[in-house]
Motif scaffolding. Structure first.
Motif, PDB file in Angstrom:
ATOM      1  N   GLY A 155       0.815  -1.205   0.000  1.00 47.83           N
ATOM      2  CA  GLY A 155       0.000   0.000   0.000  1.00 47.83           C
ATOM      3  C   GLY A 155       0.850   1.257   0.000  1.00 47.83           C
ATOM      4  N   ARG A 156       0.330   2.315  -0.635  1.00 48.03           N
ATOM      5  CA  ARG A 156       1.020   3.601  -0.608  1.00 48.03           C
ATOM      6  C   ARG A 156      -0.037   4.718  -0.538  1.00 48.03           C
ATOM      7  N   PRO A 157       0.307   5.822   0.117  1.00 42.48           N
ATOM      8  CA  PRO A 157      -0.621   6.948   0.162  1.00 42.48           C
ATOM      9  C   PRO A 157      -0.691   7.661  -1.184  1.00 42.48           C
ATOM     10  N   ILE A 158      -1.674   8.521  -1.359  1.00 41.08           N
ATOM     11  CA  ILE A 158      -1.739   9.330  -2.569  1.00 41.08           C
ATOM     12  C   ILE A 158      -0.475  10.188  -2.672  1.00 41.08           C
ATOM     13  N   ASN A 159      -0.122  10.840  -1.562  1.00 41.20           N
ATOM     14  CA  ASN A 159       1.106  11.638  -1.492  1.00 41.20           C
ATOM     15  C   ASN A 159       1.864  11.277  -0.221  1.00 41.20           C
ATOM     16  N   PHE A 160       3.146  10.973  -0.363  1.00 38.50           N
ATOM     17  CA  PHE A 160       3.965  10.636   0.797  1.00 38.50           C
ATOM     18  C   PHE A 160       4.330  11.876   1.614  1.00 38.50           C
ATOM     19  N   HIS A 161       4.361  13.031   0.953  1.00 38.05           N
ATOM     20  CA  HIS A 161       4.775  14.246   1.650  1.00 38.05           C
ATOM     21  C   HIS A 161       4.056  15.436   1.037  1.00 38.05           C
ATOM     22  N   ASN A 162       3.838  16.495   1.850  1.00 38.30           N
ATOM     23  CA  ASN A 162       3.141  17.684   1.360  1.00 38.30           C
ATOM     24  C   ASN A 162       3.966  18.477   0.363  1.00 38.30           C
ATOM     25  N   ARG A 163       5.284  18.340   0.421  1.00 46.76           N
ATOM     26  CA  ARG A 163       6.153  19.073  -0.492  1.00 46.76           C
ATOM     27  C   ARG A 163       6.888  18.083  -1.398  1.00 46.76           C
ATOM     28  N   GLY A 164       7.103  18.502  -2.624  1.00 46.34           N
ATOM     29  CA  GLY A 164       7.859  17.660  -3.545  1.00 46.34           C
ATOM     30  C   GLY A 164       7.048  17.026  -4.635  1.00 46.34           C
ATOM     31  N   GLY A 165       5.712  16.980  -4.470  1.00 42.03           N
ATOM     32  CA  GLY A 165       4.847  16.461  -5.514  1.00 42.03           C
ATOM     33  C   GLY A 165       5.199  15.045  -5.930  1.00 42.03           C
ATOM     34  N   GLU A 166       5.123  14.805  -7.249  1.00 41.06           N
ATOM     35  CA  GLU A 166       5.335  13.454  -7.759  1.00 41.06           C
ATOM     36  C   GLU A 166       6.777  12.989  -7.575  1.00 41.06           C
ATOM     37  N   GLN A 167       7.727  13.926  -7.570  1.00 35.41           N
ATOM     38  CA  GLN A 167       9.123  13.552  -7.335  1.00 35.41           C
ATOM     39  C   GLN A 167       9.289  12.918  -5.959  1.00 35.41           C
ATOM     40  N   SER A 168       8.598  13.472  -4.968  1.00 39.56           N
ATOM     41  CA  SER A 168       8.613  12.914  -3.613  1.00 39.56           C
ATOM     42  C   SER A 168       8.008  11.515  -3.594  1.00 39.56           C
ATOM     43  N   LYS A 186      10.013 -11.061  -4.888  1.00 42.42           N
ATOM     44  CA  LYS A 186      10.454 -11.102  -6.280  1.00 42.42           C
ATOM     45  C   LYS A 186       9.510 -10.339  -7.209  1.00 42.42           C
ATOM     46  N   HIS A 187       8.240 -10.256  -6.842  1.00 41.75           N
ATOM     47  CA  HIS A 187       7.246  -9.552  -7.657  1.00 41.75           C
ATOM     48  C   HIS A 187       6.508  -8.570  -6.749  1.00 41.75           C
ATOM     49  N   ILE A 188       6.592  -7.282  -7.086  1.00 44.70           N
ATOM     50  CA  ILE A 188       6.087  -6.232  -6.206  1.00 44.70           C
ATOM     51  C   ILE A 188       5.189  -5.287  -7.002  1.00 44.70           C
ATOM     52  N   GLU A 189       4.012  -5.046  -6.504  1.00 47.45           N
ATOM     53  CA  GLU A 189       3.101  -4.048  -7.069  1.00 47.45           C
ATOM     54  C   GLU A 189       2.710  -3.079  -5.951  1.00 47.45           C
ATOM     55  N   PHE A 190       2.210  -1.909  -6.343  1.00 46.97           N
ATOM     56  CA  PHE A 190       1.722  -0.925  -5.380  1.00 46.97           C
ATOM     57  C   PHE A 190       0.261  -0.611  -5.675  1.00 46.97           C
ATOM     58  N   GLN A 191      -0.462  -0.263  -4.627  1.00 48.31           N
ATOM     59  CA  GLN A 191      -1.852   0.185  -4.776  1.00 48.31           C
ATOM     60  C   GLN A 191      -2.104   1.312  -3.790  1.00 48.31           C
ATOM     61  N   PHE A 192      -2.884   2.306  -4.227  1.00 52.85           N
ATOM     62  CA  PHE A 192      -3.237   3.396  -3.323  1.00 52.85           C
ATOM     63  C   PHE A 192      -4.010   2.853  -2.125  1.00 52.85           C
ATOM     64  N   GLU A 193      -3.672   3.335  -0.931  1.00 50.96           N
ATOM     65  CA  GLU A 193      -4.295   2.832   0.291  1.00 50.96           C
ATOM     66  C   GLU A 193      -5.812   3.074   0.344  1.00 50.96           C
ATOM     67  N   PRO A 194      -6.313   4.264  -0.046  1.00 60.19           N
ATOM     68  CA  PRO A 194      -7.773   4.425  -0.012  1.00 60.19           C
ATOM     69  C   PRO A 194      -8.481   3.538  -1.024  1.00 60.19           C
ATOM     70  N   VAL A 195      -7.835   3.272  -2.170  1.00 58.98           N
ATOM     71  CA  VAL A 195      -8.428   2.354  -3.141  1.00 58.98           C
ATOM     72  C   VAL A 195      -8.490   0.947  -2.557  1.00 58.98           C
ATOM     73  N   ALA A 196      -7.421   0.543  -1.880  1.00 64.12           N
ATOM     74  CA  ALA A 196      -7.410  -0.777  -1.239  1.00 64.12           C
ATOM     75  C   ALA A 196      -8.519  -0.888  -0.194  1.00 64.12           C
ATOM     76  N   ALA A 197      -8.657   0.139   0.634  1.00 63.69           N
ATOM     77  CA  ALA A 197      -9.732   0.131   1.640  1.00 63.69           C
ATOM     78  C   ALA A 197     -11.092   0.033   0.964  1.00 63.69           C
ATOM     79  N   GLY A 198     -11.229   0.732  -0.178  1.00 64.88           N
ATOM     80  CA  GLY A 198     -12.493   0.668  -0.922  1.00 64.88           C
ATOM     81  C   GLY A 198     -12.770  -0.709  -1.474  1.00 64.88           C
ATOM     82  N   LEU A 199     -11.719  -1.421  -1.899  1.00 65.96           N
ATOM     83  CA  LEU A 199     -11.911  -2.770  -2.433  1.00 65.96           C
ATOM     84  C   LEU A 199     -12.487  -3.710  -1.378  1.00 65.96           C
ATOM     85  N   GLU A 200     -12.028  -3.548  -0.146  1.00 65.34           N
ATOM     86  CA  GLU A 200     -12.556  -4.386   0.924  1.00 65.34           C
ATOM     87  C   GLU A 200     -14.019  -4.044   1.193  1.00 65.34           C
TER      88      GLU A 200
END
Length: 450
Positions: A155-168, A186-200
């Motif tokens: 899981g990952r948040p929409i934004n990890f930090h308030n500053r830095g935008g997509e580079q952050s 060996k195989h890694i994917e990411f998903q937005f945390e609110p989307v994951a919560a919504g899937l449940e």
């Protein structure tokens, strides 16, 4: 085998799918959650532990130099790193509190990953810390299941930090990915945390709905407005269902820190006066509890700041209170103060009043706190959460049929009412406050790695 992995700011958890049912997996003894904390004799012990006891090698030239430097430092200091030297979760916090001056303690490393301007050494140190925590969890998961686990959705948040935008965001995701790879995935994917919560939550719906998912994590808060229901279940391409996204580097930790600042720190001299009648500088009282701000913590615990604190004490009208602040410095007690604020926040979600207790060496400080006082204390971070909701609704241009709220701080009636005041008279639902994201990640992993 695949799992969903919530590497959270406050806690970490893992789950998989068995016969279409989410199964939480024990990651700390019999417990399915482990606090996002690490304790070691020193910083160098982390790098040497990975190499010496887990056979985890660096992935870069800088990492190799850091490892060699760590080995040399430990040898020079007479430290023979053994497996038991690194502790995780509650065991890490317990060891640290035995003598805060004698250990290297890290809480919520996820909060730091999106900070831009990291030099290569600091970047690699964060990678080692995250790798050690992930490797510990992965070993415990495999022990619990009796199977090798090499596929994961993190899981990952929409934004990890308030500053830095997509580079952050790219930097933080890269650190997580490299750490997870070194830990053995060996195989890694990411998903937005609110989307994951919504899937449940989607798994419980019998009709299609527009759902505003609000995930208030330890370090970040995220909102997503998602079309969900039977039409969308099992689809890997969800682009058309995601109507709006917003996220910010504000979460449960910020609520705790603001509560500590407004309700606790006056006992340490905040808002007091010097003998001259002028107010005392406020910054040290904030820096000591800003546990999610690397620079603030480094500044507070610097030798130069110690001299400043002693000067403040000698000029204060209430030097005994400043002596308490110096004890915080001497014993690295900022984490303990914020932990008590978290306990107070949780208690006030069920009661109108609570007596907080801060333990110092020679005294216990008891501080009564009311719900009304907490509401005033956390006003600013709550306003930021409301702003995220407004941004998401503005993007989507669709009114939600209901709100699904999750995350530990979502229990707070103050937070719930603040969200409802923005959206209007829309029903609020909640599932597992702390397990919804993990469950959704497990569902996505089951879909990704079929």
């Amino acid at each position: 085998m695949s799992v969903g992995f919530d590497f959270g700011t406050a806690t970490c958890s893992v789950a998989n799918i068995v016969n279409n049912i989410v199964q939480p997996i024990a990651v700390n003894g019999d417990e399915s959650f482990i606090a996002s904390t690490l304790c070691a004799p020193n910083r160098e012990a982390v790098s040497e532990y990975l190499y010496r006891h887990l056979n985890i090698l660096p992935m870069s030239e800088v990492g190799e130099k850091l490892l060699q430097s760590s080995i040399n430092t430990n040898k020079r200091e007479g430290l023979d790193v053994i497996p038991e030297d690194l502790r995780f979760g509650k065991q890490a916090t317990a060891l640290y509190l035995e003598d805060p001056t004698d250990y290297y303690y890290v809480k919520s490393p996820k909060s730091f990953l999106g900070i831009l301007g990291l030099d290569e050494i600091r970047y690699t140190i964060f990678e080692d810390i995250v790798c050690a925590m992930m490797a510990n969890i992965k070993r415990n998961v495999e022990s619990s299941l009796g199977k090798l686990v090499d596929e994961t959705v993190i899981g990952r948040p929409i934004n990890f930090h308030n500053r830095g935008g997509e580079q952050s965001n790219i930097q933080a995701e890269n650190i997580l990915c490299r750490a997870a790879t070194r830990a053995g995935f060996k195989h890694i994917e990411f998903q937005f945390e609110p989307v994951a919560a919504g899937l449940e939550y989607e798994a419980t719906l019998t009709t299609d709905r527009n759902v505003l998912v609000v995930d208030i994590g330890g370090g970040t808060s995220d909102c997503s407005l998602i079309r969900m229901g039977p039409t969308w279940v099992g689809k890997q391409d969800r682009a058309e269902s995601l109507l709006g996204h917003s996220g910010s580097f504000v979460g449960g930790n910020d609520l705790d820190i603001h509560l500590a600042s407004k309700s606790f720190m006056f006992e340490f001299g905040k808002d007091s006066d010097a003998k001259t009648g002028l107010p005392m500088p406020n910054m040290p009282f904030w820096e000591c509890i800003a546990i999610n701000d690397v620079i603030a913590q480094k500044t507070f615990y610097s030798r130069a700041n110690y001299r400043e604190l002693k000067a403040m004490q000698s000029s204060a009208k209430e030097p005994d209170k400043l002596a308490r602040l110096i004890e915080v410095y001497d014993n690295t007690l900022g984490h303990s103060i914020v932990a008590e604020a978290e306990r107070t926040k949780i208690a006030l979600s069920e009661s109108e009043n609570f007596s907080a207790r801060i333990q110092l060496f020679a005294e216990d400080i008891n501080i009564p706190v009311s719900v009304e006082e907490m509401e005033k204390s956390i006003y600013r971070p709550v306003k930021q959460i409301q702003k995220l909701v407004r941004e998401t609704l503005a993007q989507a241009q669709v009114q939600p049929d209901e709100i699904f709220i999750t995350g530990g701080s979502a229990r707070s009636p103050i937070v719930r009412e603040a969200i409802k005041s923005v959206v209007g008279n829309v029903p609020i639902a909640n599932g597992d406050y702390v397990g919804s994201v993990t469950a959704g990640l497990a569902r996505w992993a089951n879909l990704c790695f079929k």
